[in-house]
Design a protein around this motif. Structure first.
Motif, short mmCIF file in Angstrom:
data_model
loop_
_atom_site.label_atom_id
_atom_site.label_comp_id
_atom_site.label_asym_id
_atom_site.label_seq_id
_atom_site.Cartn_x
_atom_site.Cartn_y
_atom_site.Cartn_z
N HIS A 282 -22.47 10.20 32.80
CA HIS A 282 -21.46 9.18 32.46
C HIS A 282 -20.15 9.46 33.18
N MET A 283 -20.25 10.08 34.37
CA MET A 283 -19.04 10.46 35.10
C MET A 283 -18.38 9.24 35.73
N GLN A 284 -17.00 9.20 35.71
CA GLN A 284 -16.19 8.17 36.34
C GLN A 284 -15.13 8.85 37.20
N VAL A 285 -14.81 8.27 38.40
CA VAL A 285 -13.85 8.84 39.34
C VAL A 285 -12.79 7.82 39.67
N SER A 286 -11.51 8.24 39.73
CA SER A 286 -10.39 7.38 40.15
C SER A 286 -9.47 8.17 41.07
N VAL A 287 -8.87 7.48 42.07
CA VAL A 287 -7.99 8.11 43.06
C VAL A 287 -6.61 7.46 42.96
N LEU A 288 -5.56 8.30 42.94
CA LEU A 288 -4.18 7.83 42.83
C LEU A 288 -3.34 8.47 43.93
N SER A 289 -2.26 7.76 44.36
CA SER A 289 -1.32 8.27 45.35
C SER A 289 0.09 8.05 44.83
N SER A 290 0.96 9.04 45.07
CA SER A 290 2.34 8.89 44.62
C SER A 290 3.04 7.78 45.38
N GLU A 291 2.72 7.61 46.67
CA GLU A 291 3.30 6.55 47.47
C GLU A 291 2.21 5.97 48.37
N ARG A 292 2.18 4.64 48.41
CA ARG A 292 1.19 3.98 49.26
C ARG A 292 1.62 3.91 50.73
N LYS A 293 2.93 4.02 50.99
CA LYS A 293 3.43 3.93 52.37
C LYS A 293 4.41 5.07 52.60
N ILE A 294 4.12 5.89 53.61
CA ILE A 294 4.98 7.03 53.92
C ILE A 294 5.32 7.00 55.40
N VAL A 295 6.34 7.80 55.75
CA VAL A 295 6.79 7.91 57.14
C VAL A 295 6.10 9.09 57.79
N GLU A 296 5.81 8.94 59.07
CA GLU A 296 5.14 10.00 59.82
C GLU A 296 5.91 11.31 59.68
N GLY A 297 5.17 12.37 59.38
CA GLY A 297 5.78 13.67 59.16
C GLY A 297 5.93 14.02 57.69
N ASP A 298 5.91 12.99 56.79
CA ASP A 298 5.97 13.26 55.36
C ASP A 298 4.67 13.86 54.88
N GLU A 357 -6.35 21.47 45.76
CA GLU A 357 -6.10 22.29 44.58
C GLU A 357 -6.71 21.63 43.36
N LYS A 358 -7.34 22.45 42.52
CA LYS A 358 -7.88 21.98 41.24
C LYS A 358 -6.79 22.19 40.19
N MET A 359 -6.15 21.08 39.79
CA MET A 359 -5.03 21.16 38.86
C MET A 359 -5.51 21.52 37.46
N ASN A 360 -6.64 20.93 37.02
CA ASN A 360 -7.28 21.26 35.75
C ASN A 360 -8.76 20.96 35.90
N SER A 361 -9.50 20.92 34.81
CA SER A 361 -10.95 20.74 34.91
C SER A 361 -11.34 19.37 35.42
N THR A 362 -10.43 18.39 35.41
CA THR A 362 -10.79 17.02 35.81
C THR A 362 -9.88 16.47 36.90
N MET A 363 -8.91 17.24 37.41
CA MET A 363 -7.96 16.72 38.39
C MET A 363 -8.00 17.58 39.65
N PHE A 364 -8.26 16.91 40.81
CA PHE A 364 -8.30 17.57 42.11
C PHE A 364 -7.27 16.89 43.01
N THR A 365 -6.31 17.66 43.57
CA THR A 365 -5.20 17.10 44.35
C THR A 365 -5.34 17.54 45.80
N LEU A 366 -5.27 16.55 46.72
CA LEU A 366 -5.31 16.79 48.16
C LEU A 366 -3.91 16.58 48.72
N ALA A 367 -3.40 17.57 49.48
CA ALA A 367 -2.09 17.47 50.13
C ALA A 367 -2.26 17.67 51.63
N ILE A 368 -1.75 16.71 52.42
CA ILE A 368 -1.78 16.79 53.89
C ILE A 368 -0.35 16.79 54.36
N TYR A 369 0.09 17.90 54.96
CA TYR A 369 1.45 18.05 55.43
C TYR A 369 1.54 17.62 56.90
#
Length: 1039
Positions: A282-298, A357-369
């Motif tokens: 019964h697993m469900q997955v959702s993806v969220l972003s802090s900002e939908r539009k960023i400037v190159e280099g952010d 990074e695995k923030m908790n048992s159900t949250m996985f965060t991807l960061a691209i610098y």
């Protein structure tokens, strides 16, 4: 006649060993096969004659009638089978399969008990005569089928992960020694597809898993023998892929006489139906972003949230740049937390520009610098896998991300307050930067570039201001670094250039580079600019200063007596600056011809370094002409002991030089002075010198003498000196040599010392001898004789001077009498019958000295193409032609029989050497002034050479053919040995036959005589020697 027939038969017998004989081979027996199964028996034939496709006939000899042949089947005769086999042949139960033309297989698809017996394979002859074997036999025994395999059929329903065990009973009671193999098979679905092997135990007791179960072998899938006839299949955890039908198969094997194992019986059990129920997720997955539009280099941060999962999770992030591209794996996290970056993101992960990074048992965060607009924009997918034992469920969710490039609306504008700059004036350039984003939040570098005019060789870097404030100076224009100042603010850059000069004139522009912000975790900043833009071009003109240099341009005239000294003035009247430095160049303009070019006497540069011109570089000229600076603005050219050859115009060229910090010393202007005409004043005291004009024509390399004679009486106290001149075309008179009153000879040019000879064989004779005349020696020659007397103080002074008449010398080349003594001819040779000699003989009227040499080249014309064979230069350097092959080089020999005779020999000429040959000769002459130079060229006539192939003889044909040679040497030897053996055999047989005939004939004669004597048949004693018995009878008859 009988002897001849026996000899021929024996010869055929001996030769028969060299001809192959037919051999028929059949599969080795005895074979044991189980009743009811398909069997094959092979048969091959070799050593036959005739067509490659042979025929086969199979027969059987039954145990009940071992001598009676029963026909089974034939490949050539459909009526061959007997009645009891005819039906089985027509139905296809018995047939013959051709493997090749001379190999076949007998097939019996359902073996019966009455098929046991001795089988014979016969091949009908296709040979010219019978020789060899035409059939072969083997035995076949038919044994009962005692193999049994049973498994209780079941309909099982298992839950995914449950264990499973199935039992298979396998037995046999065969009298012969046999082995068993057992295998388990799986049929998916309804069982219509191909069965997949699960696990098998071979006849050699080796366990082998099927390809679909290889990974589960031993750990999850086992096969055990738990009794004499019991085999157990164990699956530790069933999977959905195991669903379907499972059965057991047993095979019985027997070892044939050849050592190979053959399956003779096979049995399958009934099938067990297996149903596997899968687990649910019964697993469900959702993806969220802090900002939908960023400037190159952010930094791009994406969150993947999972809900409803009850088992361990693994996560994989994927990136799709644009529609139609292939998904790229960014990074994955295993169930144990281990990170696995994708192939394209390994470097960024190593630079810490990528983080999962695995923030908790159900949250996985991807960061691209340090994001890039070209490579990091697009769609991102988070794929989560839930694991439960060996079962897994996947869910994925995507999100689109837009990254604005730094190059969007980025611009640079270059501004200058003035475009025309005065010499040594300062000027400034401003580079204004604008962008839609806050320019102060991104790293910016500015590159100042410069291009010279009018060369326009491309823009070169002057200076670069890095984002960190570091300044990098370009290497192409180093003078800018000493006089340039740069500064930079948030949105502009300033370039200030001090003391402009001509080198600073050109086109300027600025290039702005915007850099992505580096990852906060990365130890070093990014090394590549994300965007760059070039500004408009600003052209700067630097007006040079006006030169105020002025020189006295008044023409003057001087008349100087012979032997006196004089000075030529050069006066500077004004300068541009007081600290200017001057360079003085003195020139001499001969009086004739009118278009004579000025000759540079000497040059004194702004550093007072003196350099003489080419025509005044001899020791005599350097001691005669001197430059002197009388004051800051007055210069003299001092000429010592003026003579007739010094006549002409003299002037100076003044160059004004200034010092610049970036350019060093540079010339700002130059001016030419007026010309001073120097005339030679004839002495009032007359000398009588021969003034007859002459013309002399000399041949090259000859010596010539030009006279200069003092005539009339002279004072006893007088001494005389003489100077020889040569008039050059467009250059006036040039001093050659001078003989002083003391008799010392002074030469103007060192290279003429060995060629000029000025001797005084008698009083008043100053004749000049010129050795080895060259074409460059042509011109007008004259001499000047000077008279010297002592004054009251004892000083020798010149009292009189007189110029002789001129001698016009013409140099002509010698007569071109070089000849090559070879006219057109033809030569015909045969291969292997002598060498080819190509002579090249010269005839020349020139004397044979060390100053004359010849070069020779031989050519060959074949098919319209001229090829160089060999050349010998005048310095005896040998060189093969570029097209001369190594085989030809090895056969070329060069020799020189005489001084003007050259010979090229071609050893062992071949037919391919045919063609037109030609000799090319050159005469070279050595001259002290010119070195070796070419004088004459001559070509010989064509020598047409025809090389005929060597005649082919019987011996040469035999020796050139290995097969014929072997036939002649080996086969006659074999035939001779065979015939010798045959004749020896016949000889022995003839002697034996002859002795028997004598005995028979004598016996018959004795029998007749006895019959006539008394009609009583004789009785023989028991003698073993017939000859002795006959002799006894003869003795009785005589008595």
């Amino acid at each position: 006649m009988g002897s001849v027939q026996r000899s021929a038969a024996l010869l055929l017998f001996v030769l028969g060993f060299c001809i192959g004989q037919r051999v028929v081979l059949v599969q080795e027996g005895r074979l044991y096969r189980a009743r009811g199964y398909h069997i094959t028996i092979w048969c091959n034939v070799s050593g036959y004659q005739g067509p490659s496709q042979q025929n086969f006939q199979w027969s059987i000899y039954l145990p009940s009638a071992p001598e009676q042949e029963v026909h089974i089947i034939s490949t050539m005769d459909p009526s061959f089978p007997y009645a009891n086999y005819n039906k089985r042949v027509r139905s296809g139960e018995i047939y013959v399969e051709r493997v090749q033309g001379d190999s076949a297989l007998l097939h019996i698809t359902a073996l019966q008990v009455q098929d046991a017996g001795e089988y014979e394979c016969h091949t009908p002859t296709t040979d010219e005569r019978y020789f060899g074997s035409y059939s072969a036999k083997m035995n076949l025994s038919v044994i009962p089928d005692t193999l049994s395999a049973t498994m209780t059929p079941q309909a099982l329903t298992q839950v995914e992960g449950d264990p499973l065990e199935l039992i298979c009973e396998v037995s046999k009671s065969t009298a012969q020694h046999t082995h068993l193999s057992v295998a388990w098979y799986h049929l998916q679905g309804s069982g219509d597809g191909k069965a997949m092997e699960i696990l098998s135990l071979s006849k050699d007791f080796v366990l082998t898993p099927g390809s679909s179960y290889a990974q589960r072998f031993l750990s999850d899938v086992r096969l055990d023998k738990v009794g004499d006839t019991t085999y157990k299949l164990s699956i530790g955890r069933v999977q959905p892929s195991d669903q379907g039908q499972v059965y057991c198969e047993a095979v019985e094997w027997i070892q044939d006489p050849g050592g190979t194992w053959k399956d003779i019986a096979q049995k399958q059990t009934e099938k067990t139906s297996l149903t596997v129920r899968s687990q649910e997720s019964h697993m469900q997955v959702s993806v969220l972003s802090s900002e939908r539009k960023i400037v190159e280099g952010d930094t791009l941060i994406l969150h993947c949230e999972v809900s409803g999962a009850t088992s361990p999770l693994s996560v994989n992030w994927w990136h799709l740049r644009k529609s139609g591209d292939q998904l790229e794996h960014i990074v994955g996290m295993e169930r144990d937390g281990m990170l696995r970056p994708g192939p394209s993101y390994q470097e960024r992960s190593a630079n810490r520009d990528l983080q999962l990074e695995k923030m908790n048992s159900t949250m996985f965060t991807l960061a691209i610098y340090n994001t890039s607009a070209t490579s990091d924009g697009g769609s991102y997918k988070c794929e989560v896998t839930e694991w439960s034992m060996d079962r897994s469920w996947k869910q994925a969710q995507e999100i689109s991300v837009a990254i604005s490039p730094l190059s969007l609306n980025l611009s640079a504008t270059l501004i200058s307050r003035t475009a025309n700059v005065k010499f040594t004036q300062d000027f400034e350039l401003f580079c204004q930067i604008s962008a839609p984003y806050l320019i102060t939040q991104v790293p910016v570098s500015v590159i100042w570039q410069f291009e010279t005019i009018p060369e326009a060789s491309g823009y070169q870097q002057l200076v670069k201001i890095m984002p960190s404030g570091t300044i990098e100076w370009g290497a192409a224009q180093p003078h800018f670094q000493r006089k340039t100042r740069v500064s930079q603010s948030a949105s502009s850059s300033q370039l200030l250039i001090h003391s402009a000069t001509e080198q600073d004139a050109g086109r300027y522009r600025c290039e702005v580079e915007v850099w992505r912000r580096s990852s906060q975790q990365a130890p070093h900043p990014a090394m590549a600019a994300a965007a760059a833009v070039k500004s408009n071009v600003v052209e700067i003109k630097v007006n040079p200063p006006e030169s105020k240099l002025r020189v006295n341009t008044e023409d003057r005239s001087l008349e100087i007596s012979g032997g006196a000294d004089t000075e030529i003035e050069c006066s500077v009247t004004s300068l541009t600056q007081r600290d200017s430095q001057l360079a003085i160049i003195w020139y001499f303009l001969p009086p004739s011809p009118a278009d004579a070019a000025p000759l540079q006497i000497m040059r004194t540069n702004y550093s007072n370094i003196l350099d003489y011109g080419a025509e005044f570089s001899s020791a005599m000229q350097k001691s005669k002409f001197h430059s002197e600076r009388v004051s800051s603005n007055l210069f003299w050219l001092r000429i010592l002991s003026v003579n007739y050859g010094d006549r002409g115009k003299y002037y100076c060229l003044v160059e004004e030089w200034l010092w610049s910090a970036d350019r060093g010393w540079y010339r700002i202007g130059k001016k030419e002075s007026g010309k001073t005409m120097l005339e030679f004043k004839v002495s009032e005291n007359k000398l009588h010198v021969e003034n007859t004009n002459r013309s002399i024509t000399a041949t090259e390399n000859e010596d010539v003498t030009m006279s200069c004679l003092l005539q009339g009486p002279s004072q006893p106290a007088s001494l005389f000196s003489a100077i020889w001149f040569r008039g050059l075309e467009h250059a006036g008179m040039k001093t050659l040599v001078k003989v002083h009153t003391s008799g010392m000879v002074e030469y103007a040019e060192e290279e003429m010392v060995g060629r000029l000879h000025l001797r005084r064989p008698s009083f008043g004779d100053f004749s000049l001898t010129l050795r080895s005349v060259e074409p460059g020696d042509a011109g007008v020659y004259s001499c000047q004789v000077q008279e010297w007397q002592q004054d009251s103080g004892g000083t020798w002074v010149q009292r009189a001077s007189e110029l002789s008449g001129y001698t016009r010398l013409t140099a002509q080349p010698p007569a071109d009498d070089l000849r090559v003594d070879i006219a057109g001819s033809a030569a015909r040779l045969q291969e292997n019958q002598g060498d080819l000699h190509l002579d090249c003989n010269f005839t020349s009227g020139a004397p044979g000295t060390s100053s004359i040499a010849f070069s020779v080249t031989w050519w060959r014309m074949t098919g319209g193409v001229r090829e160089e064979l060999l050349s010998v230069t005048h310095s005896s350097v040998f060189q093969y032609g570029p097209a001369t092959t190594s085989s030809v080089r090895n056969r070329l020999r060069f020799e020189r029989p005489g001084e003007l005779q050259y010979r090229l020999t071609l050893l062992r000429p071949e037919a391919s050497d045919s063609g037109d040959y030609q000799c090319h000769g050159e005469m070279w002459v050595f001259s002290p002034g010119r070195g070796w130079y070419q004088r004459s060229i001559r070509h010989s006539g064509n020598i047409t050479v025809l090389i005929l192939p060597a005649e082919s003889t019987i011996s040469s044909r035999i020796c050139s053919s290995p097969s014929v040679l072997h036939f002649i040497l080996i086969y006659p030897l074999i035939l001779f040995l065979g015939l010798t053996a045959a004749f020896l055999y016949l000889y022995v047989q003839n002697r034996q036959t002859h002795k028997e005939s004598i005995y028979q004939r004598k016996g018959k004669e004795l029998w007749v005589d006895l019959k006539g004597a008394g009609d009583v048949e004789p009785t023989y004693s028991d003698h073993n020697n017939l000859e002795e018995e006959m002799n006894n009878l003869k003795e009785e008859k005589i008595d």
